[in-house]
Scaffold this motif. Structure first.
Motif, mmCIF file in Angstrom:
data_model
loop_
_atom_site.group_PDB
_atom_site.id
_atom_site.type_symbol
_atom_site.label_atom_id
_atom_site.label_comp_id
_atom_site.label_asym_id
_atom_site.label_seq_id
_atom_site.Cartn_x
_atom_site.Cartn_y
_atom_site.Cartn_z
ATOM 1 N N UNK A 33 33.938 -44.848 -17.227
ATOM 2 C CA UNK A 33 32.480 -44.848 -17.051
ATOM 3 C C UNK A 33 31.784 -45.689 -18.122
ATOM 4 N N UNK A 34 30.756 -46.377 -17.746
ATOM 5 C CA UNK A 34 29.909 -47.196 -18.614
ATOM 6 C C UNK A 34 30.571 -48.484 -19.087
ATOM 7 N N UNK A 35 31.770 -48.793 -18.626
ATOM 8 C CA UNK A 35 32.394 -50.092 -18.925
ATOM 9 C C UNK A 35 32.065 -51.026 -17.765
ATOM 10 N N UNK A 36 31.833 -52.300 -18.045
ATOM 11 C CA UNK A 36 31.454 -53.208 -16.962
ATOM 12 C C UNK A 36 32.630 -53.575 -16.055
ATOM 13 N N UNK A 37 32.362 -53.631 -14.772
ATOM 14 C CA UNK A 37 33.282 -54.235 -13.809
ATOM 15 C C UNK A 37 32.801 -55.669 -13.624
ATOM 16 N N UNK A 38 33.733 -56.598 -13.467
ATOM 17 C CA UNK A 38 33.379 -58.012 -13.340
ATOM 18 C C UNK A 38 33.698 -58.518 -11.935
ATOM 19 N N UNK A 39 32.766 -59.251 -11.353
ATOM 20 C CA UNK A 39 33.035 -59.883 -10.065
ATOM 21 C C UNK A 39 33.498 -61.320 -10.260
ATOM 22 N N UNK A 40 33.224 -61.876 -11.426
ATOM 23 C CA UNK A 40 33.642 -63.244 -11.706
ATOM 24 C C UNK A 40 33.274 -63.656 -13.106
ATOM 25 N N UNK A 77 33.529 -73.255 -25.951
ATOM 26 C CA UNK A 77 33.596 -72.603 -24.648
ATOM 27 C C UNK A 77 32.648 -71.412 -24.638
ATOM 28 N N UNK A 78 31.763 -71.393 -23.662
ATOM 29 C CA UNK A 78 30.909 -70.242 -23.416
ATOM 30 C C UNK A 78 31.415 -69.533 -22.180
ATOM 31 N N UNK A 79 31.370 -68.213 -22.182
ATOM 32 C CA UNK A 79 31.914 -67.451 -21.057
ATOM 33 C C UNK A 79 30.892 -66.414 -20.627
ATOM 34 N N UNK A 80 30.495 -66.507 -19.373
ATOM 35 C CA UNK A 80 29.577 -65.529 -18.788
ATOM 36 C C UNK A 80 30.360 -64.663 -17.807
ATOM 37 N N UNK A 81 30.118 -63.352 -17.867
ATOM 38 C CA UNK A 81 30.775 -62.415 -16.951
ATOM 39 C C UNK A 81 29.739 -61.872 -15.975
ATOM 40 N N UNK A 88 27.120 -54.803 -11.244
ATOM 41 C CA UNK A 88 25.741 -54.361 -11.037
ATOM 42 C C UNK A 88 24.809 -55.534 -10.734
ATOM 43 N N UNK A 89 25.351 -56.765 -10.724
ATOM 44 C CA UNK A 89 24.553 -57.938 -10.387
ATOM 45 C C UNK A 89 24.010 -58.697 -11.579
ATOM 46 N N UNK A 90 24.234 -58.209 -12.780
ATOM 47 C CA UNK A 90 23.767 -58.897 -13.981
ATOM 48 C C UNK A 90 24.838 -59.797 -14.564
ATOM 49 N N UNK A 91 24.503 -60.456 -15.659
ATOM 50 C CA UNK A 91 25.431 -61.337 -16.369
ATOM 51 C C UNK A 91 25.491 -60.928 -17.829
ATOM 52 N N UNK A 149 22.752 -62.077 -20.251
ATOM 53 C CA UNK A 149 22.542 -63.527 -20.198
ATOM 54 C C UNK A 149 22.026 -63.933 -18.829
ATOM 55 N N UNK A 150 21.571 -65.185 -18.756
ATOM 56 C CA UNK A 150 21.187 -65.778 -17.485
ATOM 57 C C UNK A 150 22.438 -66.201 -16.731
ATOM 58 N N UNK A 151 22.239 -66.829 -15.585
ATOM 59 C CA UNK A 151 23.364 -67.156 -14.711
ATOM 60 C C UNK A 151 24.091 -68.445 -15.068
ATOM 61 N N UNK A 152 23.574 -69.254 -15.991
ATOM 62 C CA UNK A 152 24.257 -70.528 -16.228
ATOM 63 C C UNK A 152 24.242 -71.013 -17.665
ATOM 64 N N UNK A 153 23.687 -70.252 -18.590
ATOM 65 C CA UNK A 153 23.584 -70.738 -19.954
ATOM 66 C C UNK A 153 24.120 -69.713 -20.954
ATOM 67 N N UNK A 154 25.328 -69.944 -21.490
ATOM 68 C CA UNK A 154 25.834 -69.048 -22.527
ATOM 69 C C UNK A 154 24.939 -69.101 -23.768
ATOM 70 N N UNK A 155 24.890 -67.985 -24.462
ATOM 71 C CA UNK A 155 24.132 -67.917 -25.707
ATOM 72 C C UNK A 155 25.036 -68.085 -26.920
ATOM 73 N N UNK A 156 26.306 -67.760 -26.781
ATOM 74 C CA UNK A 156 27.266 -67.852 -27.877
ATOM 75 C C UNK A 156 28.457 -68.693 -27.411
ATOM 76 N N UNK A 157 29.089 -69.341 -28.360
ATOM 77 C CA UNK A 157 30.178 -70.272 -28.036
ATOM 78 C C UNK A 157 31.399 -69.955 -28.878
ATOM 79 N N UNK A 158 32.571 -70.165 -28.296
ATOM 80 C CA UNK A 158 33.854 -69.983 -28.954
ATOM 81 C C UNK A 158 34.401 -71.368 -29.259
#
Length: 187
Positions: free
Chosen positions: A132-139, A75-79, A83-86, A95-104
């Motif tokens: 502060x400086x911790x990421x907020x996730x939209x999905x 399972x790869x998980x992208x957050x 700020x609009x990044x992944x 990371x990019x929008x559709x390809x995990x780099x690491x897998x669980x």
């Protein structure tokens, strides 16, 4: 499943389900251990390969995987960040929008506490990071690789309590300190 359509475990693939375990957002932005669950968050379908997950203010969640005996997947998980990044949650890198780099590998891994932090530990998954400086996730995007069944994807949109209730017709139950998570043990 309850009468409104919300579930507390969602099937990712044959023999593998996922749950999202809530806890109070920690004062420090980095976790060094898995927080005690205050109960599973409900989810509801929001389209093909898409679910809606409530993420209340002041709370975060970790991800639990529930495989049946003999089932396995990578399972790869992208957050998606506010700020609009992944971020690759398993590897901790941009990371990019559709390809995990690491897998669980599930199993033996049965949970992911958060986004792997540089220097160790995990950053909490949360819609609104109050630190502060911790990421907020939209999905989140969960990407599966299974040798026999191929793969799959699940988009997880994070919502506040009002949006979740409006879309899913289900009120969010309060945190439950007595809720025990049993998904880390194989039957």
């Amino acid at each position: 499943m309850n009468q409104q359509g919300a579930v507390y475990e969602y099937p990712l693939a044959a023999g593998l389900s996922v749950s999202f375990q809530r806890y109070l957002y920690p004062a420090a932005a980095v976790l060094d251990a898995l927080p005690t669950s205050l109960g599973a968050l409900p989810v509801c379908p929001a389209g093909p390969e898409r679910i809606l997950l409530p993420s209340p203010a002041g709370e975060a969640f970790w991800i639990g995987f529930l495989p049946t005996p003999g089932a396995s997947a990578d399972v790869g998980i992208l957050a998606a960040t506010g700020s609009g990044g992944w971020l690759d949650a398993v590897g901790g890198q941009p990371a990019g929008t559709d390809r995990p780099q690491a897998w669980l590998a599930v199993p033996p891994a049965l949970r992911l506490p958060g986004i792997t932090a540089t220097g160790g530990g995990w950053l909490p998954f949360a819609r609104q990071a109050p630190v502060p400086h911790a990421p907020s996730c939209t999905g989140l995007l969960l990407v599966l690789r299974q040798s026999r069944e191929g793969g799959g994807r699940l988009h997880v949109a994070l919502a506040d309590e009002d949006e979740f209730r409006s879309v899913c017709g289900v009120p969010l139950p309060p945190p439950d300190p007595g809720a025990a998570y049993g998904g880390w043990r194989l039957p």
